[in-house]
Design a protein around this motif. Structure first.
Motif, PDB file in Angstrom:
ATOM      1  N   GLU A  57      -1.575  -5.193  -9.109  1.00  0.00           N
ATOM      2  CA  GLU A  57      -2.829  -4.497  -8.814  1.00  0.00           C
ATOM      3  C   GLU A  57      -2.661  -3.499  -7.670  1.00  0.00           C
ATOM      4  O   GLU A  57      -3.361  -2.471  -7.625  1.00  0.00           O
ATOM      5  N   GLU A  58      -1.748  -3.776  -6.741  1.00  0.00           N
ATOM      6  CA  GLU A  58      -1.518  -2.859  -5.629  1.00  0.00           C
ATOM      7  C   GLU A  58      -0.947  -1.539  -6.138  1.00  0.00           C
ATOM      8  O   GLU A  58      -1.326  -0.458  -5.675  1.00  0.00           O
ATOM      9  N   TRP A  59      -0.033  -1.610  -7.087  1.00  0.00           N
ATOM     10  CA  TRP A  59       0.528  -0.395  -7.680  1.00  0.00           C
ATOM     11  C   TRP A  59      -0.533   0.315  -8.517  1.00  0.00           C
ATOM     12  O   TRP A  59      -0.639   1.538  -8.479  1.00  0.00           O
ATOM     13  N   ALA A  60      -1.316  -0.467  -9.260  1.00  0.00           N
ATOM     14  CA  ALA A  60      -2.354   0.139 -10.105  1.00  0.00           C
ATOM     15  C   ALA A  60      -3.379   0.890  -9.261  1.00  0.00           C
ATOM     16  O   ALA A  60      -3.790   2.008  -9.601  1.00  0.00           O
ATOM     17  N   ALA A  61      -3.794   0.289  -8.144  1.00  0.00           N
ATOM     18  CA  ALA A  61      -4.789   0.924  -7.288  1.00  0.00           C
ATOM     19  C   ALA A  61      -4.259   2.235  -6.709  1.00  0.00           C
ATOM     20  O   ALA A  61      -5.020   3.188  -6.504  1.00  0.00           O
ATOM     21  N   ALA A  62      -2.954   2.287  -6.467  1.00  0.00           N
ATOM     22  CA  ALA A  62      -2.356   3.481  -5.884  1.00  0.00           C
ATOM     23  C   ALA A  62      -2.245   4.629  -6.885  1.00  0.00           C
ATOM     24  O   ALA A  62      -1.942   5.767  -6.496  1.00  0.00           O
ATOM     25  N   LEU A  63      -2.495   4.346  -8.159  1.00  0.00           N
ATOM     26  CA  LEU A  63      -2.416   5.398  -9.182  1.00  0.00           C
ATOM     27  C   LEU A  63      -3.759   6.082  -9.422  1.00  0.00           C
ATOM     28  O   LEU A  63      -3.853   6.984 -10.251  1.00  0.00           O
ATOM     29  N   VAL A  64      -4.783   5.649  -8.711  1.00  0.00           N
ATOM     30  CA  VAL A  64      -6.088   6.289  -8.842  1.00  0.00           C
ATOM     31  C   VAL A  64      -5.951   7.763  -8.462  1.00  0.00           C
ATOM     32  O   VAL A  64      -5.367   8.114  -7.438  1.00  0.00           O
ATOM     33  N   GLY A  65      -6.509   8.638  -9.295  1.00  0.00           N
ATOM     34  CA  GLY A  65      -6.402  10.068  -9.059  1.00  0.00           C
ATOM     35  C   GLY A  65      -5.385  10.741  -9.959  1.00  0.00           C
ATOM     36  O   GLY A  65      -5.419  11.968 -10.130  1.00  0.00           O
ATOM     37  N   GLU A  66      -4.478   9.950 -10.550  1.00  0.00           N
ATOM     38  CA  GLU A  66      -3.554  10.516 -11.522  1.00  0.00           C
ATOM     39  C   GLU A  66      -4.288  10.754 -12.849  1.00  0.00           C
ATOM     40  O   GLU A  66      -5.275  10.090 -13.154  1.00  0.00           O
ATOM     41  N   GLU A  67      -3.795  11.699 -13.620  1.00  0.00           N
ATOM     42  CA  GLU A  67      -4.437  12.044 -14.899  1.00  0.00           C
ATOM     43  C   GLU A  67      -3.971  11.066 -15.977  1.00  0.00           C
ATOM     44  O   GLU A  67      -3.127  11.380 -16.817  1.00  0.00           O
ATOM     45  N   LEU A  68      -4.556   9.872 -15.951  1.00  0.00           N
ATOM     46  CA  LEU A  68      -4.191   8.809 -16.883  1.00  0.00           C
ATOM     47  C   LEU A  68      -5.416   8.377 -17.668  1.00  0.00           C
ATOM     48  O   LEU A  68      -6.520   8.283 -17.123  1.00  0.00           O
TER      49      LEU A  68
END
Length: 247
Positions: A57-68
């Motif tokens: 979840e720590e890695w997932a939260a850090a991807l917020v803002g990427e165009e996914l």
């Protein structure tokens, strides 16, 4: 669909980028920043994260803002998988073990498969012919065995794991402390895994064996019978899980 799966292990975070069903690229990243760079370069739109170390979840939260379009965290206790999970405590099951089982069932459908994952720990996991994950065993890996001999004794040295070429020539009977320790750790582990395979084959005569993991090269020439070596097995399994869960 361009998708990316990430297997966050105890020693490395390994990713696989899939173009449709084909693995287009694999590698490792050391940080979220490096993962972001991979996502932007590959233009992946769907991501599945799995971890046996830090919370995914720590890695997932850090991807917020990427165009996914979708970011999923694989949780063995709750995430749907394309096989039956008969593990008694699925919430404690390692994501890598279940992903490896999914990958093995996909590659060798309709037959019992034993997955040997030689990494930080040596894991043997069984999938039966009806695509049911039954569980398996966890034992110390090669480096862990060498480290333990040093840590729990007063005089045995701390030894690094030798290169695969040297390990392949390792004699059964060591003639000094170093080679005796290496024989005990490496030859002993290979004999242990061979014993596991033999025991499973008594119950499942049609058993297939799939070998994967960072230390697979140390076992490939030492295991008896036909062995399928699949270095990207866990990434393949994670991708099958991602495909099942894409909404």
């Amino acid at each position: 669909m361009i998708s990316l799966v990430l297997d966050i292990g105890n020693t490395a975070a390994k990713y696989g980028c899939f173009d449709g069903a084909a693995l287009a690229e694999a590698g490792s990243v050391a940080s979220v920043e490096e993962l972001r760079a991979v996502l932007r370069r590959t233009q992946a739109t769907h991501v599945l994260l799995a971890s046996v170390a830090v919370p995914a979840e720590e890695w997932a939260a850090a991807l917020v803002g990427e165009e996914l379009e979708q970011v999923l965290v694989f949780k063995p206790g709750t995430t749907p998988v394309p096989l039956t999970n008969a593990y008694a405590t699925p919430q404690t099951l390692g994501a890598d073990r279940l992903a490896g089982a999914v990958g093995a069932a996909y590659l060798l459908p309709g037959r019992p498969v034993l997955v040997i994952d030689a990494g930080t720990c040596i894991k043997c996991d069984l999938v039966t012919a009806d695509a049911t994950y039954r569980g398996g065993s966890i034992a110390p890996g090669l480096r862990m065995r060498l480290q333990a001999m040093h840590a729990f004794t007063g005089r045995l040295p701390e030894l690094p794991l030798p290169a695969a070429a040297e390990a392949s020539q390792l004699a059964l009977c060591g003639n000094d402390t170093r080679t005796a320790m290496l024989s005990g750790a490496l030859n002993g582990a290979a004999l242990e895994v061979n014993g596991m395979i033999a025991s499973y084959r008594v119950e499942y005569p049609a058993l297939a064996v799939v070998l994967t993991g960072g230390d697979a090269a140390f076992f490939e020439s030492r295991l008896k019978g036909r062995i399928f070596a699949v270095s990207e097995l866990i990434l393949l399994g994670l991708h099958r899980i991602l495909v099942l869960n894409v909404g």
